[in-house]
Motif scaffolding. Structure first.
Motif, PDB file in Angstrom:
ATOM      1  N   HIS A 111     -16.382  76.967 -25.658  1.00 19.31           N
ATOM      2  CA  HIS A 111     -15.553  75.762 -25.647  1.00 19.31           C
ATOM      3  C   HIS A 111     -14.759  75.687 -24.346  1.00 19.31           C
ATOM      4  O   HIS A 111     -14.684  76.666 -23.606  1.00 19.31           O
ATOM      5  N   VAL A 112     -14.179  74.543 -24.093  1.00 21.39           N
ATOM      6  CA  VAL A 112     -13.144  74.400 -23.071  1.00 21.39           C
ATOM      7  C   VAL A 112     -11.908  73.879 -23.791  1.00 21.39           C
ATOM      8  O   VAL A 112     -12.009  73.227 -24.834  1.00 21.39           O
ATOM      9  N   ASP A 113     -10.736  74.177 -23.250  1.00 26.03           N
ATOM     10  CA  ASP A 113      -9.499  73.800 -23.931  1.00 26.03           C
ATOM     11  C   ASP A 113      -9.129  72.343 -23.726  1.00 26.03           C
ATOM     12  O   ASP A 113      -8.571  71.702 -24.611  1.00 26.03           O
ATOM     13  N   PHE A 114      -9.424  71.810 -22.536  1.00 24.33           N
ATOM     14  CA  PHE A 114      -9.168  70.405 -22.212  1.00 24.33           C
ATOM     15  C   PHE A 114     -10.334  69.904 -21.370  1.00 24.33           C
ATOM     16  O   PHE A 114     -10.800  70.621 -20.485  1.00 24.33           O
ATOM     17  N   TYR A 115     -10.772  68.682 -21.622  1.00 17.57           N
ATOM     18  CA  TYR A 115     -11.829  68.085 -20.804  1.00 17.57           C
ATOM     19  C   TYR A 115     -11.186  67.314 -19.643  1.00 17.57           C
ATOM     20  O   TYR A 115     -11.340  66.108 -19.506  1.00 17.57           O
ATOM     21  N   GLN A 116     -10.448  68.048 -18.830  1.00 19.36           N
ATOM     22  CA  GLN A 116      -9.845  67.558 -17.596  1.00 19.36           C
ATOM     23  C   GLN A 116      -9.610  68.785 -16.721  1.00 19.36           C
ATOM     24  O   GLN A 116      -9.604  69.912 -17.223  1.00 19.36           O
ATOM     25  N   GLU A 137     -21.437  77.880 -17.210  1.00 18.92           N
ATOM     26  CA  GLU A 137     -21.443  76.425 -17.324  1.00 18.92           C
ATOM     27  C   GLU A 137     -20.024  75.850 -17.398  1.00 18.92           C
ATOM     28  O   GLU A 137     -19.132  76.446 -17.999  1.00 18.92           O
ATOM     29  N   THR A 138     -19.870  74.658 -16.817  1.00 22.31           N
ATOM     30  CA  THR A 138     -18.614  73.922 -16.882  1.00 22.31           C
ATOM     31  C   THR A 138     -18.822  72.668 -17.731  1.00 22.31           C
ATOM     32  O   THR A 138     -19.959  72.299 -18.041  1.00 22.31           O
ATOM     33  N   TYR A 139     -17.718  71.994 -18.052  1.00 23.07           N
ATOM     34  CA  TYR A 139     -17.863  70.744 -18.800  1.00 23.07           C
ATOM     35  C   TYR A 139     -18.480  69.647 -17.938  1.00 23.07           C
ATOM     36  O   TYR A 139     -18.936  68.632 -18.455  1.00 23.07           O
ATOM     37  N   PHE A 172      -8.431  81.701 -14.987  1.00 25.78           N
ATOM     38  CA  PHE A 172      -9.687  81.140 -14.491  1.00 25.78           C
ATOM     39  C   PHE A 172      -9.638  79.622 -14.559  1.00 25.78           C
ATOM     40  O   PHE A 172      -8.800  79.034 -15.249  1.00 25.78           O
ATOM     41  N   ASP A 173     -10.539  78.996 -13.828  1.00 24.41           N
ATOM     42  CA  ASP A 173     -10.678  77.550 -13.796  1.00 24.41           C
ATOM     43  C   ASP A 173     -11.038  77.052 -15.190  1.00 24.41           C
ATOM     44  O   ASP A 173     -12.048  77.478 -15.767  1.00 24.41           O
ATOM     45  N   GLY A 174     -10.232  76.158 -15.742  1.00 25.64           N
ATOM     46  CA  GLY A 174     -10.410  75.688 -17.110  1.00 25.64           C
ATOM     47  C   GLY A 174     -11.632  74.829 -17.347  1.00 25.64           C
ATOM     48  O   GLY A 174     -11.931  74.485 -18.490  1.00 25.64           O
ATOM     49  N   ARG A 175     -12.358  74.480 -16.306  1.00 26.84           N
ATOM     50  CA  ARG A 175     -13.587  73.706 -16.489  1.00 26.84           C
ATOM     51  C   ARG A 175     -14.715  74.557 -17.065  1.00 26.84           C
ATOM     52  O   ARG A 175     -15.690  74.023 -17.587  1.00 26.84           O
ATOM     53  N   ALA A 193      -3.017  82.044 -25.162  1.00 27.38           N
ATOM     54  CA  ALA A 193      -3.740  81.182 -24.222  1.00 27.38           C
ATOM     55  C   ALA A 193      -2.784  80.145 -23.643  1.00 27.38           C
ATOM     56  O   ALA A 193      -2.093  79.440 -24.381  1.00 27.38           O
ATOM     57  N   PHE A 194      -2.770  80.079 -22.326  1.00 22.95           N
ATOM     58  CA  PHE A 194      -1.969  79.092 -21.604  1.00 22.95           C
ATOM     59  C   PHE A 194      -2.927  78.135 -20.903  1.00 22.95           C
ATOM     60  O   PHE A 194      -3.887  78.580 -20.263  1.00 22.95           O
ATOM     61  N   SER A 195      -2.661  76.845 -20.989  1.00 22.69           N
ATOM     62  CA  SER A 195      -3.388  75.835 -20.217  1.00 22.69           C
ATOM     63  C   SER A 195      -2.353  75.084 -19.401  1.00 22.69           C
ATOM     64  O   SER A 195      -1.309  74.680 -19.925  1.00 22.69           O
ATOM     65  N   PHE A 196      -2.652  74.883 -18.115  1.00 19.55           N
ATOM     66  CA  PHE A 196      -1.659  74.266 -17.232  1.00 19.55           C
ATOM     67  C   PHE A 196      -2.319  73.635 -16.027  1.00 19.55           C
ATOM     68  O   PHE A 196      -3.495  73.868 -15.735  1.00 19.55           O
ATOM     69  N   LEU A 197      -1.540  72.835 -15.328  1.00 17.54           N
ATOM     70  CA  LEU A 197      -1.974  72.203 -14.080  1.00 17.54           C
ATOM     71  C   LEU A 197      -1.216  72.855 -12.931  1.00 17.54           C
ATOM     72  O   LEU A 197      -0.115  73.331 -13.093  1.00 17.54           O
TER      73      LEU A 197
END
Length: 197
Positions: A111-116, A137-139, A172-175, A193-197
């Protein structure tokens, strides 16, 4: 394109590691059952259940932040500084707990956490088995709906496996698609798990 994997052991002092472990394993910690731990699309054939606690989500801005935010956000700041990863906006903090499960599979659903575009960081609260698996693989390569067939047909290709170790943190890159795994030898696997910009 590169996933820019960063892995740092003992990201924070042992006393801070122990405090996080004590808080997350106390009888005051609220855990919520999830029938599927990673995937947010329907039609996956096999699900892997576990427990989670969402500390912060950018789309829940009207909800008061969890008291855990004050404990965990500095961890991300320290990691970003050590890893030389810029931090601008927090998207989510989610704690996951998998109990020992005697099902022998290579990994949970990719999976990916966000599709952005975003960054992911994962902190291991305890020593455990149950690797984190990063895929090539990436999204952008495999879209959200297409990922169901990719998962079913075993088409995702493993780039790296990282073993949980108390105090270890990866970024790592979230893509990139990734997956967790439940422990089979240890009583539990707890990760933040942290997701951030």
């Amino acid at each position: 394109m590169s996933m820019n994997l960063v892995e740092i052991d003992d990201t924070i002092p042992v006393a801070y590691q122990n405090q996080i472990h004590a808080e997350l394993t106390s009888n005051r910690m609220a855990w919520f059952f999830q029938e599927e731990s990673g995937r947010r699309v329907s039609n996956v054939e096999t699900t892997y259940s576990g427990f989670s606690h969402t500390v912060f989500h950018i789309n829940d801005a009207s909800v008061a932040p969890s008291p855990m935010t004050a404990l965990l956000l500095p961890l991300l700041f320290v990691f970003c500084e050590k890893a030389l990863i810029p931090f601008n906006t927090l998207l989510r903090i989610r704690i996951g707990l998998f109990p020992r499960t005697m099902i022998d599979v290579p990994h949970h659903n990719p999976h990916v956490d966000f599709y952005q575009a975003h960054q992911n960081a994962l902190y291991y609260v305890n020593d455990s088995d149950g690797d984190t698996v990063l895929f090539n693989e990436t999204y952008e390569d495999v879209g959200k709906e297409e990922s169901v067939a990719y998962t079913r047909d075993g088409k995702f290709t493993v780039a790296r496996r990282i073993s949980p170790k108390k105090g270890r943190m990866i970024g790592f890159d979230g893509r990139y698609y990734h997956a967790s795994m439940h422990p089979m030898k240890h009583a539990s696997r707890i990760a933040i798990a942290f997701s951030f910009l």
